[in-house]
Design an enzyme around this catalytic site. Structure first.
Site, mmCIF file in Angstrom:
data_model
loop_
_atom_site.group_PDB
_atom_site.id
_atom_site.type_symbol
_atom_site.label_atom_id
_atom_site.label_comp_id
_atom_site.label_asym_id
_atom_site.label_seq_id
_atom_site.Cartn_x
_atom_site.Cartn_y
_atom_site.Cartn_z
ATOM 1 N N TRP A 137 0.781 -1.191 0.062
ATOM 2 C CA TRP A 137 0.079 0.107 0.142
ATOM 3 C C TRP A 137 0.903 1.186 -0.065
ATOM 4 O O TRP A 137 0.451 2.396 -0.308
ATOM 5 C CB TRP A 137 -0.986 0.066 1.165
ATOM 6 C CG TRP A 137 -0.290 -0.247 2.479
ATOM 7 C CD1 TRP A 137 -0.110 -1.505 3.115
ATOM 8 C CD2 TRP A 137 0.491 0.501 3.246
ATOM 9 N NE1 TRP A 137 0.528 -1.475 4.319
ATOM 10 C CE2 TRP A 137 1.138 -0.217 4.288
ATOM 11 C CE3 TRP A 137 0.906 2.160 3.097
ATOM 12 C CZ2 TRP A 137 1.902 0.325 5.468
ATOM 13 C CZ3 TRP A 137 1.878 2.274 4.020
ATOM 14 C CH2 TRP A 137 2.299 1.554 5.150
ATOM 15 N N ASN A 138 2.154 1.050 0.274
ATOM 16 C CA ASN A 138 2.982 2.323 0.422
ATOM 17 C C ASN A 138 3.227 2.927 -0.726
ATOM 18 O O ASN A 138 3.418 4.525 -0.660
ATOM 19 C CB ASN A 138 4.140 2.185 1.484
ATOM 20 C CG ASN A 138 5.040 1.173 0.633
ATOM 21 O OD1 ASN A 138 4.733 0.431 -0.119
ATOM 22 N ND2 ASN A 138 6.286 1.069 0.953
ATOM 23 N N LYS A 161 -2.516 -8.264 -7.665
ATOM 24 C CA LYS A 161 -3.390 -8.125 -6.468
ATOM 25 C C LYS A 161 -2.933 -6.949 -5.850
ATOM 26 O O LYS A 161 -1.669 -7.047 -4.942
ATOM 27 C CB LYS A 161 -3.317 -9.197 -5.490
ATOM 28 C CG LYS A 161 -4.111 -8.992 -4.135
ATOM 29 C CD LYS A 161 -3.877 -9.980 -3.081
ATOM 30 C CE LYS A 161 -2.901 -9.068 -2.279
ATOM 31 N NZ LYS A 161 -3.130 -7.890 -1.857
ATOM 32 N N ALA A 163 -2.747 -3.927 -2.533
ATOM 33 C CA ALA A 163 -3.079 -4.061 -1.222
ATOM 34 C C ALA A 163 -4.699 -3.604 -0.962
ATOM 35 O O ALA A 163 -4.944 -2.745 -1.788
ATOM 36 C CB ALA A 163 -2.141 -2.830 -0.555
ATOM 37 N N GLY A 215 6.727 -6.771 -0.052
ATOM 38 C CA GLY A 215 5.797 -6.599 1.141
ATOM 39 C C GLY A 215 6.764 -7.236 2.330
ATOM 40 O O GLY A 215 8.353 -6.738 2.282
ATOM 41 N N SER A 216 6.418 -7.604 3.506
ATOM 42 C CA SER A 216 7.222 -7.834 4.526
ATOM 43 C C SER A 216 7.904 -9.174 4.475
ATOM 44 O O SER A 216 7.516 -9.890 3.616
ATOM 45 C CB SER A 216 6.207 -8.299 5.700
ATOM 46 O OG SER A 216 5.456 -9.226 5.758
ATOM 47 N N GLU A 237 10.826 -8.401 -3.149
ATOM 48 C CA GLU A 237 11.408 -7.413 -2.585
ATOM 49 C C GLU A 237 10.718 -7.008 -1.114
ATOM 50 O O GLU A 237 9.577 -6.765 -1.032
ATOM 51 C CB GLU A 237 11.115 -6.045 -3.292
ATOM 52 C CG GLU A 237 11.834 -4.854 -2.986
ATOM 53 C CD GLU A 237 11.091 -3.803 -2.224
ATOM 54 O OE1 GLU A 237 11.329 -3.731 -0.839
ATOM 55 O OE2 GLU A 237 10.253 -3.265 -2.727
ATOM 56 N N ARG A 265 10.054 10.800 3.413
ATOM 57 C CA ARG A 265 9.154 10.686 2.427
ATOM 58 C C ARG A 265 8.327 9.649 2.643
ATOM 59 O O ARG A 265 8.519 8.669 3.180
ATOM 60 C CB ARG A 265 10.267 9.905 0.898
ATOM 61 C CG ARG A 265 9.526 9.878 0.002
ATOM 62 C CD ARG A 265 10.666 9.605 -1.294
ATOM 63 N NE ARG A 265 11.169 8.669 -1.187
ATOM 64 C CZ ARG A 265 11.129 7.258 -1.751
ATOM 65 N NH1 ARG A 265 10.382 7.305 -2.572
ATOM 66 N NH2 ARG A 265 11.842 6.289 -1.146
ATOM 67 N N CYS A 271 10.117 1.110 2.300
ATOM 68 C CA CYS A 271 11.104 0.008 2.802
ATOM 69 C C CYS A 271 12.746 0.379 2.593
ATOM 70 O O CYS A 271 13.512 -0.013 3.406
ATOM 71 C CB CYS A 271 11.283 -1.667 1.733
ATOM 72 S SG CYS A 271 11.019 -1.026 -0.128
ATOM 73 N N GLU A 368 12.201 -2.500 11.533
ATOM 74 C CA GLU A 368 11.853 -1.769 10.466
ATOM 75 C C GLU A 368 10.554 -0.788 11.258
ATOM 76 O O GLU A 368 9.490 -1.209 11.388
ATOM 77 C CB GLU A 368 11.139 -2.339 9.357
ATOM 78 C CG GLU A 368 11.016 -1.526 8.140
ATOM 79 C CD GLU A 368 10.915 -2.107 6.999
ATOM 80 O OE1 GLU A 368 10.820 -1.628 6.030
ATOM 81 O OE2 GLU A 368 10.392 -3.407 6.919
ATOM 82 N N SER A 428 16.146 5.185 -5.377
ATOM 83 C CA SER A 428 15.226 4.589 -6.339
ATOM 84 C C SER A 428 15.195 5.085 -7.773
ATOM 85 O O SER A 428 15.061 6.315 -7.956
ATOM 86 C CB SER A 428 13.710 4.563 -5.982
ATOM 87 O OG SER A 428 13.637 3.916 -4.578
ATOM 88 N N GLU A 445 14.426 -5.533 -9.381
ATOM 89 C CA GLU A 445 13.378 -4.724 -10.214
ATOM 90 C C GLU A 445 13.920 -3.434 -10.697
ATOM 91 O O GLU A 445 14.945 -2.874 -10.208
ATOM 92 C CB GLU A 445 12.177 -4.521 -9.412
ATOM 93 C CG GLU A 445 11.276 -5.769 -9.050
ATOM 94 C CD GLU A 445 10.123 -5.401 -8.262
ATOM 95 O OE1 GLU A 445 9.260 -5.711 -8.619
ATOM 96 O OE2 GLU A 445 10.119 -4.541 -7.111
#
Length: 464
Positions: A137-138, A161, A163, A215-216, A237, A265, A271, A368, A428, A445
């Protein structure tokens, strides 16, 4: 591309709790129907000329740029981040379509003669097949395009799929892809409030040939175990715990500027966010003072009202962050600086905070944070610094500020991380390989490597 369903779920604004929209709530049966359609479309899309795939992705890039205001407003409403953050995300997300439009026509291959002679070695690469994509979702736009773009460029079809907290942005991107010329059925967006059954159904389906998950680390381990049953091609990731190192000879003002980007940010919900600040003792006081003033000046509030720092994704997440702060204080840390949070804001808002004196083994250092809190620790000996910075299961990102390029590269080279920012607080970029080491993931990625994740080589041994 959206599947028909009679069930929908509400999407709420974490800044207000207000319902901002609804999304279709798909179960395993609908998810497998999406796989079936993606599988049927794969033959034609994989056979399409690379130039055709490139043109479609270019059109998707233009479509996202044209829809920048609408997409940014969606991101603010369902994610809560500031408008500036959202607009930056849309531009970054769109760049994946442009980058992979250019890479689609450059799928690598090779031709050579075997050393013993008499045989030609020819290597080609083919799309892996239907790809199952699972995003967090972030960054609801960027996490989707970072997976969809290379999959389509390679000739794969995909089921996505998003979030449950942020499905509206992904659905809007699905519409843009259709308008850009992506064939019906090539990309299905499958929102759900029952993620585990949907993803498990995909991983058990032999028509699915690839999983890409962000995700986690905990969820990643579970999915890898399921992938093992079919020896399924998987890219992951996962979590991060990025150290931010400030050396004795660093430009302190530049380090503070980079720290503000690396830490705050998206309200610290990245992450790659700087999680632990290691500052040389000789410059620690100056750094904390200047960093603290910058933090105190941050405007906290609703993203649609011009604030720089919005809420975290939920009140529960905010409570978890506050618990980490309380635990650190109980262990000897103190709040050195913090921004003001207006009293009329809900519990989902966390004050941007600078902590000093936290123990190296405090939970806020080991875990985290995923929020706007910066624990600052002091170092003197480089070996001790490296040992502390690497004392984590994670290895996604790291940051080093130093006046000497030799020192920056030496320290950066000793950090166990897949990405290291040298005198900058952002790593990034669509043209660079994004990913980590240790339990921060598998694969990359972005860049050429991101395309290779969706391709499999075929070797031809040809007599002559």
């Amino acid at each position: 591309m959206e599947l028909a369903t009679h069930t929908r779920f509400e999407v709420t604004d974490p800044a207000t709790g207000a319902v901002v929209g609804t999304a279709p709530d798909h179960g395993p049966d609908a998810a497998l129907k999406a796989v079936a359609e993606a599988h049927e479309t794969f033959a034609s899309w994989s056979a399409a000329p690379p130039r055709r795939r490139s043109e479609v992705l270019s059109a998707a890039h233009r479509g996202m740029i044209a829809a920048k205001d609408r997409l940014a407003a969606l991101i603010v409403s369902e994610n809560g981040k500031s408008r500036a953050d959202a607009e930056t995300e849309v531009g970054y997300a769109a760049e994946f379509f442009r980058w992979y439009a250019e890479e689609a026509v450059r799928v690598p291959g090779s031709f050579g003669t075997a050393p013993g002679g008499g045989v030609h070695n020819i290597v080609t690469r083919a799309p892996v097949g239907v790809a199952a994509l699972v995003t967090p979702w972030n960054f609801p736009a960027a996490m989707a395009t970072r997976k969809i773009a290379p999959a389509l460029a390679a000739g794969c079809t995909a089921v996505l799929k998003p979030a449950a907290e942020t499905p509206l942005t992904a659905l809007a991107i699905g519409e843009i892809l259709l308008e850009a010329g992506v064939p019906e059925g090539a990309v299905h967006v499958v929102p759900t409030t029952s993620a585990a059954p949907v993803v498990s159904a995909w991983l058990a389906d032999p028509r699915v040939r690839k999983l890409s998950f962000t995700g986690s680390t905990g969820v990643g381990r579970t999915l890898l175990a399921q992938c093992a049953d079919r020896v399924l091609n998987a890219s992951m990731e996962l979590g991060g715990n990025a150290p931010f190192v400030v050396a004795e000879d660093a430009d302190i003002d530049a380090a503070v500027q980079g720290a503000m980007v690396a830490k705050f940010r998206n309200s610290g919900q990245a992450c790659t966010a700087a999680n632990r600040f290691y500052v040389h003792r000789r410059v620690a006081d100056a750094f904390v003072e200047r960093f603290g003033k910058a933090v105190e000046a941050l405007q906290v509030g609703r993203g649609d009202q011009g604030a720089e720092i919005g809420p975290v994704i939920s009140a529960g997440a905010a409570d978890g962050i506050r618990s980490l702060i309380e635990d650190a204080i109980a262990g000897g840390a103190r709040v050195a600086h913090h921004a003001a949070v207006p009293s009329d804001l809900p519990r989902s808002f966390v004050a941007p905070t600078v902590l000093t004196g936290a123990a190296p083994d405090a939970a806020i250092v080991r875990e985290e944070i995923f929020g706007p809190v910066a624990p600052v620790l002091v170092w003197e000996e480089e070996d001790e610094l490296i040992a502390q910075a690497n004392a984590t299961e994670y290895g996604l990102a790291a940051y080093v500020y130093a006046g000497s390029a030799d020192a920056a590269m030496r320290i950066g080279g000793r950090l166990e991380a897949g990405m290291v920012g040298i005198n900058r607080g952002l790593v990034s970029d669509p043209s660079a390989p994004f990913g980590g080491v240790k339990q921060s993931g598998l694969g990359r990625e972005g860049a050429e490597m991101g395309l290779e994740e969706y391709l499999e080589p075929t070797y031809f041994s040809v007599a002559h």
